[in-house]
Design an enzyme around this catalytic site. Structure first.
Site, short mmCIF file in Angstrom:
data_model
loop_
_atom_site.label_atom_id
_atom_site.label_comp_id
_atom_site.label_asym_id
_atom_site.label_seq_id
_atom_site.Cartn_x
_atom_site.Cartn_y
_atom_site.Cartn_z
N ASP A 54 0.15 10.33 2.71
CA ASP A 54 1.22 9.68 1.94
C ASP A 54 2.22 9.05 2.91
O ASP A 54 2.21 9.34 4.10
CB ASP A 54 1.92 10.68 1.00
N ASP A 56 6.24 8.50 3.45
CA ASP A 56 7.58 8.86 3.01
C ASP A 56 8.59 7.94 3.68
O ASP A 56 8.40 7.50 4.81
CB ASP A 56 7.90 10.32 3.38
N ASP A 125 11.25 19.56 11.06
CA ASP A 125 10.71 20.76 11.70
C ASP A 125 10.19 20.56 13.12
O ASP A 125 10.65 21.20 14.06
CB ASP A 125 9.65 21.44 10.81
P1 ATP Z 1 1.25 16.78 5.18
O1 ATP Z 1 0.36 15.79 5.88
O2 ATP Z 1 0.60 18.12 5.00
O3 ATP Z 1 1.90 16.24 3.93
P2 ATP Z 1 3.88 16.50 6.26
O4 ATP Z 1 4.43 16.72 7.64
O5 ATP Z 1 3.92 15.11 5.73
O6 ATP Z 1 2.40 17.06 6.25
P3 ATP Z 1 5.47 17.23 3.99
O7 ATP Z 1 5.56 18.55 3.31
O8 ATP Z 1 4.92 16.06 3.25
O9 ATP Z 1 4.61 17.49 5.31
O10 ATP Z 1 6.92 16.89 4.56
C1 ATP Z 1 7.32 15.59 4.98
C2 ATP Z 1 8.27 15.70 6.18
O11 ATP Z 1 9.42 16.47 5.83
C3 ATP Z 1 7.67 16.39 7.40
O12 ATP Z 1 6.90 15.52 8.19
C4 ATP Z 1 8.91 16.92 8.10
O13 ATP Z 1 9.53 15.88 8.83
C5 ATP Z 1 9.82 17.28 6.94
N1 ATP Z 1 9.68 18.70 6.55
C6 ATP Z 1 8.81 19.23 5.66
N2 ATP Z 1 8.98 20.56 5.53
C7 ATP Z 1 9.99 20.88 6.37
C8 ATP Z 1 10.66 22.10 6.68
N3 ATP Z 1 10.29 23.27 6.13
N4 ATP Z 1 11.68 22.05 7.59
C9 ATP Z 1 12.07 20.87 8.16
N5 ATP Z 1 11.48 19.71 7.90
C10 ATP Z 1 10.45 19.69 7.01
MG MG Z 2 3.41 14.55 3.68
#
Ligand code: ATP
Ligand code: MG
Length: 413
Positions: A54, A56, A125
């Site tokens: 996705d 963001d 994170d």
């Molecule tokens: P995935 O590919 O599994 O979706 P992702 O890194 O995109 O991995 P998301 O849950 O979609 O994970 O979160 C989007 C963004 O938000 C992350 O890339 C990170 O920058 C931030 N994020 C998500 N969860 C946390 C957290 N618990 N603490 C701090 N930042 C977070």
């Molecule tokens: Mg994501």
């Protein structure tokens, strides 16, 4: 602080790889005078050469301003308010720059404090998740040295790792998830903090962790994930029964072997969460039943079903609460394994599949088991033939099982 900026000839992310609707949302926000970038997992995946799940967007516009700009936007979340801009089934998530947490080692309670573009990455994170991409300049903007970490394939928290893990322990699960998914190394300080803070994990929301665990079962990297959870000592506080099983079966871990087969299958086509959960729990149930069989007594499917329910509860309760439908289906798939191949090895002359089409999912688990134990294959063939023409195609099982929608009764005027 001045960020490092990487141009196209360095990062080499082709603009064509970026979702045109995400680019459209960014442009429209900018035309309205706001800042806006692609951020997080999408940028990371592009740099790692993977197809992003996705895209963001992070912006200086407030959620209400985003909603007013896009007819197809809705606001969601109370604690973490953000906008979803919808294009058919696709959702582009647009969140407003937020300020970082205080350095106090405490659980975060507030999330809706707006901040600058720099503060917004500092609250994220891991460094590899803290990069912006600017589609008009085609640049990667880096406040946290995430770009070099991607090149070094290094997982490092933004800020002091032990503080960041205590503030939100789910980050530890996320660390292991990225490690398993992308085969990254963990930075030495981050790893030390992980080992120090692992028992904090039970302080976080069990619903969020359960969701991460289920998503990892569906990811195609579940074997590596559960193996690392065990190796870094997080499996014990979360799922002590499974941790015990892994400790007792270091040489021949049937649970990891089944997850490995499930990963291979999931990479070809999705499997229902109940099938994957049953794959995770099947070795536990089998061990219980074998131990019980040694003591003698009869085994009918009713007793096996009770044992299956109990196995699920012992593995997941009291910390996790499985949704009712998932709990019931997983128990059905687990106990059906012993309908397909009875525990007492009595021959099956006339296989009679049950009415429930979820039996096809039980056969999917049996197929995974047969990949490890080829002597199970004749049972698989026998039952697959017996099911022929009885059920809808396996992809439609979820639809078929959905209870009919209850009609709302009209109130008399
Ligand atoms: P995935 O590919 O599994 O979706 P992702 O890194 O995109 O991995 P998301 O849950 O979609 O994970 O979160 C989007 C963004 O938000 C992350 O890339 C990170 O920058 C931030 N994020 C998500 N969860 C946390 C957290 N618990 N603490 C701090 N930042 C977070
Ligand atoms: Mg994501």
């Amino acid at each position: 602080m001045q960020p490092k900026v990487y141009a196209l000839d360095e990062h080499q992310i082709p603009l064509g790889e970026i979702d045109p609707q995400a680019v459209y949302v960014i442009q429209k926000l900018r035309e309205a005078g706001h800042k806006a970038y692609l951020v997080g997992g999408g940028v990371r995946d592009l740099l790692l050469g993977q197809k992003p799940k996705d895209f963001d967007i992070s912006t200086s516009a407030r959620p209400e301003e985003v909603r007013n700009l896009f007819r197809n936007a809705i606001l969601i979340g109370r604690r973490f308010r953000l906008a979803h801009v919808r294009f058919g089934k696709k959702i582009i998530e647009v969140s407003t720059f937020r300020a970082g947490e205080t350095e106090a080692a405490d659980l975060i309670v507030r999330d809706n404090v707006w901040g600058s573009e720099e503060e917004d990455v500092l609250r994220r994170d891991f460094t590899i998740n803290g990069l912006y991409y600017d589609p008009s300049e085609q640049t990667v903007i880096d406040y946290v040295d995430g770009y070099t970490d991607v090149a070094k394939r290094l997982l490092r928290t933004i800020g002091q790792p032990s503080v960041r893990f205590v503030q939100d322990p789910v980050r530890m699960i996320r660390l292991i998830k990225f490690c398993a998914r992308f085969h990254l190394h963990i930075d030495a300080n981050t790893l030390e903090a992980l080992l120090d803070c692992k028992n904090e994990i039970v302080k976080s929301s069990s619903a969020r962790i359960l969701e991460e665990l289920l998503r990892m079962l569906e990811s195609g990297a579940s074997k590596a994930f559960f193996h690392l959870l065990q190796e870094y000592g997080l499996l014990r506080p979360l799922l002590p029964r499974l941790a015990e099983y892994c400790e007792e079966h270091v040489e021949q871990n049937e649970m990891l072997a089944l997850l490995c087969e499930a990963d291979a299958e999931v990479r070809k086509h999705p499997l229902d969460r109940s099938v994957l959960l049953a794959a995770l729990l099947f070795p536990l149930l089998r061990h219980r039943l074998l131990a019980r069989a040694k003591k003698g007594g009869s085994f009918h499917l009713g007793i096996i079903h009770e044992e299956a329910l109990d196995t699920i509860d012992q593995a997941f309760a009291p910390f996790f609460v499985l949704p009712r439908r998932l709990h019931a289906l997983t128990a059905f798939i687990l106990s059906s394994q012993f309908r397909i191949q009875p525990l007492d090895d009595r021959p099956i002359r006339h296989p009679r599949p049950p009415r429930d089409p979820a039996f096809l999912w039980a056969l999917q688990l049996f197929k995974l088991r047969a990949a490890i134990q080829p002597e199970l294959l004749p049972f698989y063939t026998l039952w697959t033939e017996a099911c022929y023409g009885q059920y809808p195609p396996v992809e439609q099982v979820a639809e078929e099982r959905r209870p009919p929608r209850r009609r709302r009764r009209r109130r008399p005027d």
